[in-house]
Scaffold this motif. Structure first.
Motif, short mmCIF file in Angstrom:
data_model
loop_
_atom_site.label_atom_id
_atom_site.label_comp_id
_atom_site.label_asym_id
_atom_site.label_seq_id
_atom_site.Cartn_x
_atom_site.Cartn_y
_atom_site.Cartn_z
N GLY A 111 7.05 -3.76 6.55
CA GLY A 111 8.12 -3.02 5.91
C GLY A 111 7.60 -1.66 5.47
O GLY A 111 6.54 -1.57 4.87
N ILE A 112 8.33 -0.61 5.79
CA ILE A 112 7.96 0.74 5.39
C ILE A 112 9.18 1.34 4.71
O ILE A 112 10.23 1.48 5.33
CB ILE A 112 7.53 1.60 6.60
N GLU A 113 9.04 1.66 3.42
CA GLU A 113 10.17 2.12 2.63
C GLU A 113 9.79 3.37 1.84
O GLU A 113 8.66 3.49 1.37
CB GLU A 113 10.60 1.05 1.63
N PRO A 114 10.74 4.31 1.66
CA PRO A 114 10.46 5.47 0.82
C PRO A 114 10.34 5.07 -0.65
O PRO A 114 10.99 4.13 -1.10
CB PRO A 114 11.65 6.40 1.05
N VAL A 115 9.50 5.76 -1.38
CA VAL A 115 9.30 5.53 -2.81
C VAL A 115 9.95 6.69 -3.56
O VAL A 115 9.79 7.85 -3.19
CB VAL A 115 7.79 5.45 -3.15
N ALA B 121 0.86 -1.19 0.00
CA ALA B 121 0.00 0.00 0.00
C ALA B 121 0.89 1.24 0.00
O ALA B 121 1.91 1.27 0.68
CB ALA B 121 -0.91 0.01 1.22
N LEU B 122 0.54 2.23 -0.78
CA LEU B 122 1.27 3.49 -0.81
C LEU B 122 0.56 4.51 0.07
O LEU B 122 -0.67 4.50 0.17
CB LEU B 122 1.36 4.01 -2.25
N PHE B 123 1.34 5.38 0.70
CA PHE B 123 0.76 6.42 1.55
C PHE B 123 1.68 7.63 1.57
O PHE B 123 2.85 7.53 1.20
CB PHE B 123 0.51 5.90 2.97
N ASN C 115 6.20 12.94 1.26
CA ASN C 115 6.52 12.13 0.09
C ASN C 115 5.79 10.79 0.13
O ASN C 115 5.24 10.40 1.16
CB ASN C 115 8.04 11.88 0.00
N ILE C 116 5.82 10.08 -0.99
CA ILE C 116 5.16 8.77 -1.07
C ILE C 116 6.04 7.70 -0.43
O ILE C 116 7.25 7.65 -0.66
CB ILE C 116 4.87 8.39 -2.54
N ARG D 204 9.03 6.52 -13.67
CA ARG D 204 8.73 5.28 -12.95
C ARG D 204 8.93 5.46 -11.45
O ARG D 204 9.75 6.27 -11.02
CB ARG D 204 9.65 4.16 -13.44
N PHE D 205 8.18 4.69 -10.67
CA PHE D 205 8.33 4.68 -9.23
C PHE D 205 9.26 3.53 -8.83
O PHE D 205 9.20 2.45 -9.41
CB PHE D 205 6.97 4.48 -8.55
N TYR D 206 10.10 3.77 -7.81
CA TYR D 206 11.06 2.77 -7.35
C TYR D 206 11.08 2.68 -5.84
O TYR D 206 10.90 3.68 -5.15
CB TYR D 206 12.49 3.14 -7.79
#
Length: 98
Positions: free
Chosen positions: A73-77, A34-36, A42-43, A83-85
């Protein structure tokens, strides 16, 4: 979807040609992404990580109870070239300054 059904002959043909490479982390799978919007505006991505069944810490070879269940897991996008990474999973404390 049942990958073994005759209706999925095209999927089976494609899957035979897919080559996956594992990353250098202690996890064997991720799921339920899930993105937030994070506190920095930031995403960010959140998901669960499931381990290989080995301790995450070399100095403690026995699994702790919390290591036997999926971990969040919580990671910066990041966004680059349209493109998103997500760089890679982390399993140690991370500090993000904003």
């Amino acid at each position: 979807m049942n990958i073994n059904s005759s209706e999925n002959k095209y999927c089976k043909a494609i899957i035979r040609w897919i080559k996956l490479q594992d990353t250098e982390d202690p996890y064997c799978e991720t799921g339920h992404n899930a993105l937030f919007i994070g506190p920095d505006g930031n995403i960010w991505s959140s998901c669960h990580y499931k381990g290989y069944g080995k301790s995450l810490y070399p100095y403690c070879p026995e699994l702790q109870d919390w290591e036997k269940t999926p971990q969040i897991g919580i990671e910066p996008v990041y966004y680059k070239n349209g493109r998103f990474y997500i760089l890679k999973p982390t399993w140690t404390e991370q500090v993000i300054e904003y």
